[in-house]
Design a protein around this motif. Structure first.
Motif, PDB file in Angstrom:
ATOM      1  N   ARG A 259       0.841  -1.213   0.000  1.00 27.83           N
ATOM      2  CA  ARG A 259       0.000   0.000   0.000  1.00 27.83           C
ATOM      3  C   ARG A 259       0.870   1.255   0.000  1.00 27.83           C
ATOM      4  O   ARG A 259       0.648   2.182  -0.781  1.00 27.83           O
ATOM      5  CB  ARG A 259      -0.927   0.000   1.215  1.00 27.83           C
ATOM      6  N   VAL A 260       1.869   1.275   0.852  1.00 31.62           N
ATOM      7  CA  VAL A 260       2.774   2.434   0.907  1.00 31.62           C
ATOM      8  C   VAL A 260       3.556   2.560  -0.399  1.00 31.62           C
ATOM      9  O   VAL A 260       3.733   3.663  -0.924  1.00 31.62           O
ATOM     10  CB  VAL A 260       3.717   2.319   2.125  1.00 31.62           C
ATOM     11  N   GLY A 261       4.009   1.432  -0.952  1.00 34.06           N
ATOM     12  CA  GLY A 261       4.729   1.469  -2.218  1.00 34.06           C
ATOM     13  C   GLY A 261       3.875   1.967  -3.365  1.00 34.06           C
ATOM     14  O   GLY A 261       4.353   2.703  -4.237  1.00 34.06           O
ATOM     15  N   ALA A 262       2.598   1.589  -3.370  1.00 37.40           N
ATOM     16  CA  ALA A 262       1.688   2.055  -4.417  1.00 37.40           C
ATOM     17  C   ALA A 262       1.447   3.552  -4.299  1.00 37.40           C
ATOM     18  O   ALA A 262       1.357   4.259  -5.306  1.00 37.40           O
ATOM     19  CB  ALA A 262       0.366   1.302  -4.333  1.00 37.40           C
ATOM     20  N   ALA A 263       1.362   4.056  -3.082  1.00 38.77           N
ATOM     21  CA  ALA A 263       1.140   5.491  -2.876  1.00 38.77           C
ATOM     22  C   ALA A 263       2.421   6.290  -3.132  1.00 38.77           C
ATOM     23  O   ALA A 263       2.370   7.404  -3.644  1.00 38.77           O
ATOM     24  CB  ALA A 263       0.632   5.745  -1.465  1.00 38.77           C
ATOM     25  N   ALA A 264       3.576   5.728  -2.776  1.00 41.50           N
ATOM     26  CA  ALA A 264       4.840   6.459  -2.913  1.00 41.50           C
ATOM     27  C   ALA A 264       5.310   6.542  -4.355  1.00 41.50           C
ATOM     28  O   ALA A 264       5.892   7.551  -4.760  1.00 41.50           O
ATOM     29  CB  ALA A 264       5.917   5.796  -2.053  1.00 41.50           C
ATOM     30  N   GLY A 265       5.075   5.496  -5.137  1.00 36.62           N
ATOM     31  CA  GLY A 265       5.515   5.500  -6.537  1.00 36.62           C
ATOM     32  C   GLY A 265       7.005   5.747  -6.649  1.00 36.62           C
ATOM     33  O   GLY A 265       7.812   5.059  -6.039  1.00 36.62           O
ATOM     34  N   PRO A 266       7.419   6.781  -7.419  1.00 39.67           N
ATOM     35  CA  PRO A 266       8.847   7.066  -7.588  1.00 39.67           C
ATOM     36  C   PRO A 266       9.375   8.089  -6.576  1.00 39.67           C
ATOM     37  O   PRO A 266      10.284   8.862  -6.875  1.00 39.67           O
ATOM     38  CB  PRO A 266       8.908   7.629  -9.010  1.00 39.67           C
ATOM     39  N   TYR A 267       8.855   8.092  -5.375  1.00 31.31           N
ATOM     40  CA  TYR A 267       9.196   9.121  -4.373  1.00 31.31           C
ATOM     41  C   TYR A 267      10.685   9.112  -4.010  1.00 31.31           C
ATOM     42  O   TYR A 267      11.308   8.069  -3.855  1.00 31.31           O
ATOM     43  CB  TYR A 267       8.378   8.897  -3.103  1.00 31.31           C
ATOM     44  N   GLU A 268      11.224  10.312  -3.865  1.00 29.58           N
ATOM     45  CA  GLU A 268      12.546  10.518  -3.284  1.00 29.58           C
ATOM     46  C   GLU A 268      12.518  11.906  -2.656  1.00 29.58           C
ATOM     47  O   GLU A 268      12.038  12.857  -3.277  1.00 29.58           O
ATOM     48  CB  GLU A 268      13.631  10.430  -4.358  1.00 29.58           C
ATOM     49  N   ASP A 269      13.001  12.031  -1.419  1.00 31.88           N
ATOM     50  CA  ASP A 269      12.958  13.340  -0.756  1.00 31.88           C
ATOM     51  C   ASP A 269      13.982  14.291  -1.374  1.00 31.88           C
ATOM     52  O   ASP A 269      14.794  13.901  -2.208  1.00 31.88           O
ATOM     53  CB  ASP A 269      13.150  13.208   0.762  1.00 31.88           C
ATOM     54  N   SER A 270      13.929  15.535  -0.970  1.00 33.76           N
ATOM     55  CA  SER A 270      14.763  16.572  -1.591  1.00 33.76           C
ATOM     56  C   SER A 270      16.257  16.356  -1.350  1.00 33.76           C
ATOM     57  O   SER A 270      17.083  16.801  -2.132  1.00 33.76           O
ATOM     58  CB  SER A 270      14.344  17.951  -1.081  1.00 33.76           C
ATOM     59  N   THR A 271      16.607  15.654  -0.277  1.00 35.22           N
ATOM     60  CA  THR A 271      18.029  15.407   0.008  1.00 35.22           C
ATOM     61  C   THR A 271      18.540  14.154  -0.686  1.00 35.22           C
ATOM     62  O   THR A 271      19.739  13.920  -0.726  1.00 35.22           O
ATOM     63  CB  THR A 271      18.259  15.265   1.527  1.00 35.22           C
TER      64      THR A 271
END
Length: 197
Positions: A60-72
Motif C-alpha cells: 500500500r505504501v509502495g503504491a502510494a509512494a511510486g517514484p518518491y525521493e525526498d529533496s536530500t
C-alpha cells in the motif's frame, strides 16, 4: 442384612474413587497437551496474520509512494515501504523478520524480471526499528530497481509487489512444533498515478 448392604455400598464408593483417579491421571496429560497445542497454533496464526498485514502495508505504501525521493536524496520509496513493514512486525515477539522483497509484479503476483527486484535482509544482530521515523534496520543485498524509475504516469502503470519472510520460533517447542517455521506472504498493488498535473 442392612449392615452388609452398607459395607457393600461403602466398598463400591471407595472403588469408584480409585477408578476416577486413574481416569483423571490418564486423561489430564492428554488434555494439557491438546491445550498447549491449540495455544501454539494460535500464536502461529497470529504471526502469519501479522506477516500478511506487513506485506499489505508495504504494498500500500509502495503504491502510494511510486517514484518518491525526498529533496536530500536520502529517503526514497523503498525506505518508506521498509518502515511500514517494520512497524507492522514490531509487536511480534516469537521470531524474527528475515527478508523483504520489493519487485515489479505481473498480473499473477510474480516477478516481472530479475532487474526489477530489490532484496533487503535484517542483519543477524539487528532488531527492527519500531519508531515512526529514522532509518530502517533492513539492509539492501541486491537493489537494481531504482525507486525513482518507477512509472506512475498513465496508461502504463506498474504493479508493485512486496514479499515479507519471517521465521516463527515456537514458544514451547513441544511436538509437533519443535523447529523454527518459515512464514511468508506477499501483496501486490498498482502504483497510483501522479494526479498533480
Amino acid at each position: 442384612m442392612i449392615k452388609l448392604r452398607l459395607r457393600s455400598a461403602f466398598r463400591k464408593s471407595r472403588d469408584q474413587r480409585g477408578v476416577t483417579l486413574l481416569e483423571t491421571a490418564i486423561v489430564l496429560p492428554l488434555l494439557l497437551m491438546l491445550a498447549i497445542g491449540v495455544a501454539e497454533v494460535g500464536f502461529l496464526v497470529i504471526d502469519q496474520m501479522a506477516v500478511a498485514n506487513a506485506a499489505r502495508e508495504g504494498a500500500r505504501v509502495g503504491a502510494a509512494a511510486g517514484p518518491y525521493e525526498d529533496s536530500t536524496g536520502t529517503i526514497d520509496a523503498d525506505d518508506l515501504i521498509l518502515r511500514s513493514v517494520e512497524r507492522a512486525l514490531c509487536h511480534l515477539e516469537n521470531g524474527r523478520a528475515e527478508r523483504v522483497l520489493i519487485y515489479a509484479s505481473d498480473a499473477n503476483g510474480g516477478q516481472v524480471s530479475s532487474t526489477q527486484v530489490n532484496e533487503y535482509i535484517l542483519p543477524v544482530a539487528t532488531s527492527l526499528n519500531c519508531t515512526s521515523s529514522g532509518s530502517t534496520a533492513f539492509v539492501c543485498i541486491t537493489c537494481p530497481w531504482d525507486p525513482v524509475t518507477r512509472d506512475n504516469t498513465p496508461p502504463d502503470l506498474v504493479d508493485i509487489g512486496v514479499e515479507v519472510e519471517y521465521k516463527h520460533d515456537p514458544i514451547l517447542g513441544l511436538f509437533p512444533f519443535t523447529s523454527i517455521l518459515d512464514l511468508s506472504d506477499r501483496a501486490v498493488m498498482r502504483i497510483e498515478p501522479d494526479t498533480r498535473g
